[in-house]
Write a protein that holds these residues in place. Structure first.
Motif, PDB file in Angstrom:
ATOM      1  N   GLN A 191      50.972  20.221  32.755  1.00  0.00           N
ATOM      2  CA  GLN A 191      50.047  21.038  33.541  1.00  0.00           C
ATOM      3  C   GLN A 191      49.363  20.165  34.576  1.00  0.00           C
ATOM      4  O   GLN A 191      49.257  18.957  34.411  1.00  0.00           O
ATOM      5  CB  GLN A 191      48.990  21.652  32.628  1.00  0.00           C
ATOM      6  CG  GLN A 191      49.587  22.662  31.662  1.00  0.00           C
ATOM      7  CD  GLN A 191      48.535  23.274  30.768  1.00  0.00           C
ATOM      8  OE1 GLN A 191      47.624  22.607  30.315  1.00  0.00           O
ATOM      9  NE2 GLN A 191      48.671  24.560  30.513  1.00  0.00           N
ATOM     10  N   SER A 242      50.330  32.000  32.690  1.00  0.00           N
ATOM     11  CA  SER A 242      50.991  30.701  32.873  1.00  0.00           C
ATOM     12  C   SER A 242      51.266  29.976  31.555  1.00  0.00           C
ATOM     13  O   SER A 242      52.287  29.314  31.413  1.00  0.00           O
ATOM     14  CB  SER A 242      50.139  29.808  33.779  1.00  0.00           C
ATOM     15  OG  SER A 242      48.903  29.514  33.173  1.00  0.00           O
ATOM     16  N   GLY A 271      49.894  33.329  41.978  1.00  0.00           N
ATOM     17  CA  GLY A 271      50.302  32.606  40.786  1.00  0.00           C
ATOM     18  C   GLY A 271      51.023  33.504  39.821  1.00  0.00           C
ATOM     19  O   GLY A 271      51.267  34.669  40.132  1.00  0.00           O
ATOM     20  N   PRO A 272      51.413  32.989  38.638  1.00  0.00           N
ATOM     21  CA  PRO A 272      51.285  31.578  38.269  1.00  0.00           C
ATOM     22  C   PRO A 272      52.155  30.702  39.167  1.00  0.00           C
ATOM     23  O   PRO A 272      53.222  31.129  39.597  1.00  0.00           O
ATOM     24  CB  PRO A 272      51.800  31.543  36.831  1.00  0.00           C
ATOM     25  CG  PRO A 272      51.836  32.955  36.369  1.00  0.00           C
ATOM     26  CD  PRO A 272      51.983  33.806  37.573  1.00  0.00           C
ATOM     27  N   CYS A 296      46.227  30.585  43.846  1.00  0.00           N
ATOM     28  CA  CYS A 296      45.680  31.533  42.872  1.00  0.00           C
ATOM     29  C   CYS A 296      45.980  32.975  43.238  1.00  0.00           C
ATOM     30  O   CYS A 296      45.975  33.845  42.385  1.00  0.00           O
ATOM     31  CB  CYS A 296      44.170  31.346  42.774  1.00  0.00           C
ATOM     32  SG  CYS A 296      43.676  29.635  42.839  1.00  0.00           S
ATOM     33  N   ASP A 321      45.604  31.177  36.963  1.00  0.00           N
ATOM     34  CA  ASP A 321      47.010  31.056  36.553  1.00  0.00           C
ATOM     35  C   ASP A 321      47.165  31.501  35.101  1.00  0.00           C
ATOM     36  O   ASP A 321      48.119  32.186  34.745  1.00  0.00           O
ATOM     37  CB  ASP A 321      47.487  29.604  36.702  1.00  0.00           C
ATOM     38  CG  ASP A 321      47.565  29.144  38.145  1.00  0.00           C
ATOM     39  OD1 ASP A 321      48.434  29.640  38.873  1.00  0.00           O
ATOM     40  OD2 ASP A 321      46.760  28.280  38.537  1.00  0.00           O
ATOM     41  N   ARG A 322      46.199  31.088  34.280  1.00  0.00           N
ATOM     42  CA  ARG A 322      46.239  31.477  32.865  1.00  0.00           C
ATOM     43  C   ARG A 322      46.150  32.987  32.710  1.00  0.00           C
ATOM     44  O   ARG A 322      46.825  33.578  31.878  1.00  0.00           O
ATOM     45  CB  ARG A 322      45.077  30.838  32.106  1.00  0.00           C
ATOM     46  CG  ARG A 322      45.218  29.337  31.957  1.00  0.00           C
ATOM     47  CD  ARG A 322      44.170  28.829  30.984  1.00  0.00           C
ATOM     48  NE  ARG A 322      44.228  27.372  30.900  1.00  0.00           N
ATOM     49  CZ  ARG A 322      43.566  26.665  30.002  1.00  0.00           C
ATOM     50  NH1 ARG A 322      42.789  27.271  29.109  1.00  0.00           N
ATOM     51  NH2 ARG A 322      43.657  25.346  29.985  1.00  0.00           N
ATOM     52  N   PHE A 353      52.797  22.999  35.725  1.00  0.00           N
ATOM     53  CA  PHE A 353      52.213  24.337  35.818  1.00  0.00           C
ATOM     54  C   PHE A 353      50.777  24.215  36.318  1.00  0.00           C
ATOM     55  O   PHE A 353      49.982  23.477  35.737  1.00  0.00           O
ATOM     56  CB  PHE A 353      52.218  25.027  34.447  1.00  0.00           C
ATOM     57  CG  PHE A 353      53.545  25.612  34.068  1.00  0.00           C
ATOM     58  CD1 PHE A 353      54.567  24.799  33.616  1.00  0.00           C
ATOM     59  CD2 PHE A 353      53.764  26.976  34.181  1.00  0.00           C
ATOM     60  CE1 PHE A 353      55.800  25.338  33.277  1.00  0.00           C
ATOM     61  CE2 PHE A 353      54.992  27.528  33.845  1.00  0.00           C
ATOM     62  CZ  PHE A 353      56.014  26.711  33.397  1.00  0.00           C
ATOM     63  N   SER A 354      50.469  24.930  37.372  1.00  0.00           N
ATOM     64  CA  SER A 354      49.091  24.981  37.843  1.00  0.00           C
ATOM     65  C   SER A 354      48.235  25.558  36.719  1.00  0.00           C
ATOM     66  O   SER A 354      48.588  26.558  36.114  1.00  0.00           O
ATOM     67  CB  SER A 354      49.005  25.864  39.085  1.00  0.00           C
ATOM     68  OG  SER A 354      47.649  26.002  39.483  1.00  0.00           O
ATOM     69  N   ASP A 355      47.118  24.898  36.435  1.00  0.00           N
ATOM     70  CA  ASP A 355      46.326  25.315  35.276  1.00  0.00           C
ATOM     71  C   ASP A 355      44.924  25.767  35.655  1.00  0.00           C
ATOM     72  O   ASP A 355      43.951  25.432  34.990  1.00  0.00           O
ATOM     73  CB  ASP A 355      46.275  24.174  34.234  1.00  0.00           C
ATOM     74  CG  ASP A 355      45.699  24.669  32.918  1.00  0.00           C
ATOM     75  OD1 ASP A 355      45.892  25.855  32.592  1.00  0.00           O
ATOM     76  OD2 ASP A 355      45.040  23.876  32.217  1.00  0.00           O
ATOM     77  N   CYS A 377      44.386  23.166  39.375  1.00  0.00           N
ATOM     78  CA  CYS A 377      44.652  24.259  40.330  1.00  0.00           C
ATOM     79  C   CYS A 377      45.409  23.779  41.573  1.00  0.00           C
ATOM     80  O   CYS A 377      44.991  22.845  42.250  1.00  0.00           O
ATOM     81  CB  CYS A 377      43.330  24.886  40.749  1.00  0.00           C
ATOM     82  SG  CYS A 377      43.500  26.228  41.944  1.00  0.00           S
TER      83      CYS A 377
END
Lengths: 603, 240
Positions: free
Chosen positions: A123, A95, A133-134, A130, A90-91, A84-86, A126
């Motif tokens: 995770q 995410s 996303g997520p 963006c 994303d959050r 998962f892109s963090d 990035c």
């Protein structure tokens, strides 16, 4: 540590195939490891040993390189590696809940290997998606965008049923360009070869003069004068000169290079070729970040088209003696490689640790040759300048910042995507265009840039005011700026190369200290320590990563103090050491969890 | 040979004139002239590494590592200031808390550059929370013990083994806070390397990672290298 069994020297066919492709060149080690892992899923110790033997390196050197990059694994990670892109954006799009959901569906903890060694979920920093996303990165090869609960549910089923990723729904992999505002760089592409022809007609000296006349400055963040860099490299003695394009777009919140390489790659290659003409280079290298692996095939195909059109190769555009070609090096997950000397180390197949400077790359760069390293957007600008002239470029923008800048806009706004403006554009103008409402803060230039509060939205994008490498992350008033800073602190701790003391230990200390505040154990003393760490990292670090790692912390403490203040429970010292938590191992060993096995809570 | 050329130019270090030779760094020139600039990863016999950052000084107002900056005639350098020594103390504390350093039980105590420099900078406690990492020792070699708990990643052993001994016994692995020293053998253990007690690499460690076995406390604590004279006094040599 390792088994006592002697390592196998019997080279298997994937090792042979990859070695054959790179002619057993130790400088290709990062590429060799990446391709071998792609064939096998992970790198066995036997593999490392075989590569070391074949490449004339020691086992520990190969192990050191394999252990440096986040995308290499010396333990099994499963046939499906789901990351998962963090980035904080994303959050903000949910995410973390989606990852929890996927882990629950697959019955696996983050970072752990699932049933039958089939999958792992974790995770990653990035992924440069963006604006859609997520996002997910799968097997370092595929990206899934616009993730939602439905896609996660289906994804769990597909993994369980062992359906190959290539057979997953095609629309999941759709990566949109989202160009919202185009100016001179993002507009209609010019005829391939036109910019190069214009540069060749002028000749290297006149072309260099024109770049200087344009007052173009590097788009990667530092803003060094491009013409001066080229001139220094051109003058530096060396048996050959090298052109490097930095497409290791790792700054969280930045994705302009992804779009430039998708839509305007011809202009990037054209800019590199013009640079080669000016500095007298035969060799060009494009360092593509590992997260953009899916762009490799189209880029390779375009390089071939350009060779076939005599825009690369020998006697380019019919000019005798002008020989230049470009190879693509794919990174393996290391933000620090965006620093030009770390990037060169990585190109040479080593750990991506920034070099001591001087000597600068223009004096001694790739394999010791004088080397220019420029950003993707800079090369696009070069192509535009070759076509329309340095004087024209200098009329756009401001006195110290000529031309346009592309912004990767994401976060709390209606229309995330790419926005190209002349330098000198106000922050609030960009906010209005992207449909941002009730904006609390904008992180310009990514975590290593600057965090602006609403009282500063009249400031302008320019090297003389708000410089940027291209990220523009918007936070509305519902966002907790402490959590934004904490997320960036973990990013820097995760991405520190570990070379110098202040960055290696300091980024970890900052992340832990912010976790302590988040856990409700904050005191006034913690803020004193955090401010002190910011100063120390800024002044004592070896490279820009360490020097800027505390920027989000410093800006948010200064501008969003209440977000910190509300987490400070005590005006006095609160230990970071949690006695009760430390007893957890003893509780696990004794199988106890009753009241007497816990420290009494004072409250 | 450069070392036969007489120094002709000078910079100012804490107000004192220091002569330097062409191609010398600030730290090289200062050391040769018996001035003390605190440092851990730098060693006169090896190229600058620049990782510990203890030698950070202000060169014409700009902070830079003295081991990596070439000396130049117009430089005004500050080193022994409250601000820079305070910064050094914090860097030392970082090195202490990221590893496991228990000086009273360490054979290197009194001979340890980390400990001596910490005393010199007036370090009285860890200041930060300790990380207590889990770093098993390597006692596999018959003559040499490796206690990774004390490693400060100066890479002097890497360079000595590669460039002097020609054995390439050590390398650096991992990244970030998990960066660590690697031993080059199939088993990853020192016993399976060609390392020997008379190697340069066996005697280069500024802290207590690489230690000869069966030689515990032969010189009593109190009579060791830094017990008699502080690290600064030793650097200042005959000048003190």
């Amino acid at each position: 540590m390792y088994s006592n069994k002697p390592l196998s020297t019997a080279v298997n066919s994937p090792v042979q195939a990859v070695l054959a492709r790179y002619g057993a060149d130790p400088h290709a080690l990062v590429q060799i490891l990446r391709e071998l892992q792609h064939l096998q899923g992970w790198l066995t110790r036997d593999n490392l040993y075989q590569l070391a033997t074949a490449l004339g390196l020691t086992l520990a050197q190969v192990e050191g390189v394999a252990g440096f990059y986040r995308f290499f694994h010396t333990r099994p990670v499963g046939a499906y590696r789901v990351l998962f892109s963090d980035n904080v954006t994303d959050r903000m799009l949910g995410s973390q809940a989606l990852m929890t959901d996927l882990c629950r569906r697959l019955g696996v903890a983050p970072g752990q290997l699932g049933d039958d060694a089939l999958f792992s979920v974790d995770q990653t920093s990035c992924t440069g998606l963006c604006d859609q996303g997520p996002a997910l990165l799968i097997n370092y090869q595929w990206v899934v965008t616009r993730l939602d609960a439905e896609r996660v549910a289906r994804l769990a089923e597909l993994i369980r049923a062992r359906v190959p990723v290539a057979q997953w729904p095609a629309q999941w992999f759709e990566v949109r360009d989202n160009v919202r505002r185009a100016d001179v760089l993002l507009g209609a592409p010019s005829e391939p070869g036109a910019a190069l022809a214009a540069a060749l007609a002028r000749g290297p000296t006149a072309m260099l003069a024109d770049i200087k006349r344009s007052r173009l400055r590097g788009r990667g963040g530092a803003g060094f004068a491009t013409g001066l860099k080229w001139e220094l490299c051109r003058q530096a003695p060396g048996v050959e000169h090298v052109v490097v394009c930095n497409a290791d777009e790792g700054e969280p919140g930045t994705f302009k290079d992804r779009v430039l390489l998708s839509r305007h790659a011809a202009a990037v290659f054209e800019g590199m070729t013009i640079a080669a003409h000016v500095i007298g280079a035969r060799r060009g290298l494009l360092y593509l970040r590992g997260e953009y692996r899916y762009l490799l095939e189209p880029l390779l195909a375009l390089l071939q088209v350009r060779r076939d059109s005599h825009l690369l190769g020998t006697s380019i555009a019919g000019q005798q003696g002008f020989n230049f070609d470009i190879a693509i090096h794919v990174g393996a997950g290391a933000y620090v490689c965006g620093e030009e000397s770390a990037l060169i180390e990585s190109l040479e197949g080593k750990r991506g640790t920034p070099r001591i400077r001087p000597p600068f790359p223009v004096q001694r760069g790739y394999l010791g040759h004088p080397t220019i390293v420029n950003n993707v957007e800079t090369f696009c600008a070069v192509a535009a300048i070759a076509l329309q002239g340095g004087a024209w470029w200098a009329t756009i923008g401001t006195a110290e910042s000529t031309g346009t800048k592309i912004h990767s806009v994401s976060g709390d706004c209606q229309r995330p995507g790419l926005y190209e403006y002349p330098y000198g554009t106000r922050i609030d103008a960009i906010l209005q265009d992207c449909g941002a409402r009730d904006t609390q803060a904008v992180q310009v230039g990514g975590p290593s840039g600057i965090c602006l509060s609403d009282s500063e939205f009249d400031r302008r994008i320019a090297f003389e005011d708000v410089p940027t490498a291209g990220a523009f992350m918007v936070f509305d008033r519902s966002r907790d700026m402490f959590e934004v800073a904490r997320s960036f602190a973990h990013f820097f701790a995760h991405e520190s190369c570990g070379f110098c003391t202040p960055c290696r230990v300091g980024t970890e200390l900052v992340a832990r200290r912010l976790d302590k505040l988040a856990a409700g154990h904050g005191s006034s003393d913690d803020l004193v320590v955090l401010i002190e760490l910011d100063r120390l990292l800024h002044s004592a670090s070896h490279c820009g990563l360490g020097a800027s790692a505390c920027n989000p912390l410093r800006d948010t403490i200064l501008k969003f103090r209440p977000a910190y203040q509300q987490r400070i429970k005590s005006p006095h010292f609160e230990p970071a050491f949690d006695l009760d938590a430390e007893l957890s191992i003893a509780r696990r060993m004794t199988g106890r969890d009753d009241a007497d096995a816990h420290f009494e809570n004072e409250s | 040979m450069t070392d036969k050329v007489a120094p002709v130019q000078s910079f100012l270090l804490d107000g004192k004139k220091v002569l330097f030779r062409a191609d010398e760094t600030i730290l090289q020139a200062a050391t040769r002239a018996y001035h003390y600039i605190p440092h851990l990863c730098w060693h006169a016999d090896f190229p600058a590494h620049g990782s510990c950052r203890l030698c950070s000084v202000k060169v014409n107002g700009q902070t830079a590592a003295a081991c990596t900056v070439r000396a130049a005639p117009d430089q005004v350098i500050e080193s022994d200031t409250e601000e820079l020594n305070g910064q050094r103390k914090r860097l030392l504390q970082m090195l202490f808390i990221e590893g496991n350093h228990f000086c009273p039980s360490c054979e290197k105590s009194g001979n340890c550059l980390l400990q001596a420099t910490a005393y010199q900078m007036g370090m009285l406690g860890p200041h930060f929370e300790e990380f207590y990492p889990d770093r098993p020792v390597d006692a596999s070699h018959p003559d040499i013990l490796l206690d990774f708990n004390r490693c400060i990643l100066c890479e002097l052993c890497v360079k000595a083994s590669r460039d002097v001994d020609g054995k390439n016994v050590f390398s650096i692995g991992g990244h970030g806070i998990a960066s660590h020293l690697l031993v080059n053998s199939e088993s990853g253990k020192l016993v399976d390397t060609t390392m020997a007690l008379d190697d340069r690499a066996a005697h280069i460690c500024p802290v207590g990672v690489i230690l000869p076995k069966r030689r515990g406390f032969a010189v009593p604590i109190g009579q060791r290298r830094f017990d008699e004279k502080s690290v600064a006094q030793q650097a200042q040599g005959e000048a003190s």
